[in-house]
Design a protein around this motif. Structure first.
Motif, PDB file in Angstrom:
ATOM      1  N   LEU A 121       0.828  -1.196   0.000  1.00  0.00           N
ATOM      2  CA  LEU A 121       0.000   0.000   0.000  1.00  0.00           C
ATOM      3  C   LEU A 121       0.868   1.253   0.000  1.00  0.00           C
ATOM      4  CD1 LEU A 121      -2.796  -0.734   2.658  1.00  0.00           C
ATOM      5  CD2 LEU A 121      -2.853  -1.132   0.192  1.00  0.00           C
ATOM      6  N   THR A 122       0.332   2.320  -0.529  1.00  0.00           N
ATOM      7  CA  THR A 122       0.967   3.620  -0.372  1.00  0.00           C
ATOM      8  C   THR A 122       0.475   4.246   0.929  1.00  0.00           C
ATOM      9  OG1 THR A 122      -0.799   4.840  -1.494  1.00  0.00           O
ATOM     10  CG2 THR A 122       0.973   3.923  -2.876  1.00  0.00           C
ATOM     11  N   GLN A 123       1.147   5.288   1.352  1.00  0.00           N
ATOM     12  CA  GLN A 123       0.727   5.950   2.593  1.00  0.00           C
ATOM     13  C   GLN A 123      -0.695   6.485   2.484  1.00  0.00           C
ATOM     14  OE1 GLN A 123       1.248   9.887   3.293  1.00  0.00           O
ATOM     15  NE2 GLN A 123       0.068   9.494   5.146  1.00  0.00           N
ATOM     16  N   HIS A 124      -1.054   7.019   1.328  1.00  0.00           N
ATOM     17  CA  HIS A 124      -2.399   7.573   1.151  1.00  0.00           C
ATOM     18  C   HIS A 124      -3.463   6.473   1.150  1.00  0.00           C
ATOM     19  CE1 HIS A 124      -0.946  11.624   0.516  1.00  0.00           C
ATOM     20  NE2 HIS A 124      -0.106  11.188  -0.409  1.00  0.00           N
ATOM     21  N   TRP A 250      -0.658   5.332   9.638  1.00  0.00           N
ATOM     22  CA  TRP A 250      -1.329   6.129   8.602  1.00  0.00           C
ATOM     23  C   TRP A 250      -0.531   7.398   8.291  1.00  0.00           C
ATOM     24  CZ3 TRP A 250      -7.357   6.490   8.441  1.00  0.00           C
ATOM     25  CH2 TRP A 250      -7.913   5.211   8.526  1.00  0.00           C
ATOM     26  N   CYS A 251       0.260   7.847   9.234  1.00  0.00           N
ATOM     27  CA  CYS A 251       0.948   9.138   9.105  1.00  0.00           C
ATOM     28  C   CYS A 251       2.272   9.056   8.350  1.00  0.00           C
ATOM     29  CB  CYS A 251       1.235   9.723  10.490  1.00  0.00           C
ATOM     30  SG  CYS A 251      -0.223  10.053  11.489  1.00  0.00           S
ATOM     31  N   TYR A 252       2.814   7.856   8.178  1.00  0.00           N
ATOM     32  CA  TYR A 252       4.188   7.738   7.700  1.00  0.00           C
ATOM     33  C   TYR A 252       4.285   7.308   6.243  1.00  0.00           C
ATOM     34  CZ  TYR A 252       5.163   8.001  12.656  1.00  0.00           C
ATOM     35  OH  TYR A 252       5.214   8.422  13.964  1.00  0.00           O
ATOM     36  N   ASP A 253       5.217   7.942   5.553  1.00  0.00           N
ATOM     37  CA  ASP A 253       5.596   7.526   4.203  1.00  0.00           C
ATOM     38  C   ASP A 253       7.092   7.244   4.242  1.00  0.00           C
ATOM     39  OD1 ASP A 253       6.162   7.149   1.546  1.00  0.00           O
ATOM     40  OD2 ASP A 253       5.022   8.878   0.839  1.00  0.00           O
ATOM     41  N   TYR A 254       7.463   5.983   3.983  1.00  0.00           N
ATOM     42  CA  TYR A 254       8.862   5.571   4.090  1.00  0.00           C
ATOM     43  C   TYR A 254       9.567   5.544   2.734  1.00  0.00           C
ATOM     44  CZ  TYR A 254       7.205   3.991   8.660  1.00  0.00           C
ATOM     45  OH  TYR A 254       6.662   3.942   9.925  1.00  0.00           O
ATOM     46  N   ASN A 255       9.036   6.267   1.755  1.00  0.00           N
ATOM     47  CA  ASN A 255       9.575   6.216   0.399  1.00  0.00           C
ATOM     48  C   ASN A 255      10.190   7.535  -0.057  1.00  0.00           C
ATOM     49  OD1 ASN A 255       8.721   3.455  -0.222  1.00  0.00           O
ATOM     50  ND2 ASN A 255       6.637   4.268  -0.114  1.00  0.00           N
ATOM     51  N   SER A 268      -2.883  12.958   8.219  1.00  0.00           N
ATOM     52  CA  SER A 268      -3.283  11.616   7.812  1.00  0.00           C
ATOM     53  C   SER A 268      -3.682  10.741   8.994  1.00  0.00           C
ATOM     54  CB  SER A 268      -2.142  10.940   7.040  1.00  0.00           C
ATOM     55  OG  SER A 268      -1.903  11.600   5.822  1.00  0.00           O
ATOM     56  N   TYR A 269      -3.400  11.189  10.210  1.00  0.00           N
ATOM     57  CA  TYR A 269      -3.837  10.402  11.367  1.00  0.00           C
ATOM     58  C   TYR A 269      -5.354  10.297  11.325  1.00  0.00           C
ATOM     59  CZ  TYR A 269      -4.098   8.537  16.068  1.00  0.00           C
ATOM     60  OH  TYR A 269      -4.340   7.714  17.140  1.00  0.00           O
TER      61      TYR A 269
END
Length: 376
Positions: A121-124, A250-255, A268-269
């Motif tokens: 999944l993507t963060q969104h 939900w808040c994190y994007d590791y990319n 995004s929380y």
């Protein structure tokens, strides 16, 4: 050389012949008569933990047309062997319950799995209404599992204490996250243990790391469907931790390509309404899967209380994880920045709880937003 050694150390012919021998012995149908000319073998990755190969049948429209051949890495120490056995048992149970990839066979040194055409999944997408409900259903199905491992909820506290001890060995005089002493964090861990002992949360079989990379969206089905993977941290644990930890993810994007290789977006929380919807589906799925629900504790708002307080455990555990990895990991990631962020969040939330102001999602991000917060 044995089968495993030929796959790992042999040339392409050895690899192909060994893959054919394994698949022919454990799979049915056309696989029983394959030769080296009937398949292609592609190595996905290699390391000390696992070696993965995709084996594809070139002819005939059969199912499965592709399988994943997994060879276990080094298991010299007792802990590694115990982990391997536990993971294999859990994988088998997940396969039987259709919560993970199918298991086609187990052989000395590895196993044959279903190859799933899917992507993380993507963060969104973590907050996508339809996908979120699928995650709630899968989480409930995992939580009702009866897994033949130790059912004492030791993992969370044992892990926190283990990482504190490791930090004390490698950097006893260093300020963790640039601010906090190990003695201070050890005191916090003890306070948190006492605090959470007063918060009701049932012990269930937990994934403990339901972040975007461990939730795969299948691309081989017409209907939207997900698969949970990577049960590395799974254990019997408090339900509140698994829920709270997932909502934080939900808040994190590791990319993020550049340092620190992650961003945080406080917006995004999940909102109160989103958490209500998630937990309502979770409770419904628990009951559908035969889970026992105590009415006095399993009302939605009671579970959201668990989430609020166990978010403290998520912050401190992954803050320590990042701090210890900043000393040992070779992966390019802003471990120090992540440790600072999660530990700052812990203290902000603790202050909110103790001051009885309630949980304010706007305060989950520390002041250094230019580094950590995603652009709107």
């Amino acid at each position: 050389m044995g089968l495993k050694e030929k796959m790992i150390n042999g040339d392409i012919e050895d690899v192909t012949e060994t893959a054919v021998s394994i698949c022919r012995g454990y799979l049915n149908g056309p696989w029983k008569k394959i030769t080296s000319g009937d398949v292609s073998v592609k190595k996905l990755c290699g390391g000390l933990s696992n070696f993965l190969y995709i084996v594809s049948l070139q002819k005939e429209a059969v199912s499965p047309k592709q399988v994943l051949l997994r060879l276990y890495g080094q298991t010299h120490c007792e802990d590694a062997l115990e982990t391997l056995i536990t993971e294999s048992v859990i994988f088998t149970l997940l396969s039987e319950r259709k919560l993970g990839p199918k298991l086609y066979g187990v052989f000395p040194g590895g196993r044959i799995e279903e190859y799933i055409q899917a992507r993380p999944l993507t963060q969104h997408e973590m907050s996508d209404p339809d996908i979120s409900l699928l995650v709630a259903e899968k989480m409930a199905a995992v939580h009702v599992m009866n897994v033949p491992i130790n059912k004492e909820p030791r993992w969370m506290w044992d892990t926190i204490n283990k990482w504190l001890d490791s930090l004390n060995e490698v950097c006893s005089n260093e300020l963790i996250g640039g601010k906090y002493t190990i003695k201070q964090l050890r005191s916090e861990a003890e306070w948190l243990r006492q605090h959470l002992s007063k918060i009701y949360s049932p012990i269930v079989f937990c994934h403990n790391d339901l972040q975007q990379g461990n939730i795969l969206l299948r691309e081989d089905t017409a209907e939207q469907n997900i698969v949970l993977i990577d049960f590395e941290y799974c254990s019997y644990n408090y339900r509140g931790f698994d829920l709270a930890n997932h909502f934080m993810e939900w808040c994190y994007d590791y990319n993020l390509p550049e340092c620190p290789h992650f961003t945080v977006n406080k917006n995004s929380y999940p909102s109160h309404a989103q958490m209500l919807t998630f937990v309502e589906r979770y409770i419904c799925s628990m009951r559908e899967n035969g889970g026992k629900c105590k009415a006095e504790h399993d009302r939605v708002h009671a579970i959201l209380k668990e989430v609020k307080h166990y978010t403290l455990a998520s912050h401190i555990l992954w803050g320590l994880w990042a701090a210890i990895n900043s000393h040992f990991s070779q992966i390019p990631f802003g471990y120090k920045e992540f440790a600072e962020h999660r530990l700052d969040c812990y203290y902000i939330l603790k202050n909110d709880i103790l001051s009885k102001h309630g949980y304010n999602p706007d305060k989950i991000i520390p002041v250094k937003r230019k580094i950590l917060e995603a652009e709107e």
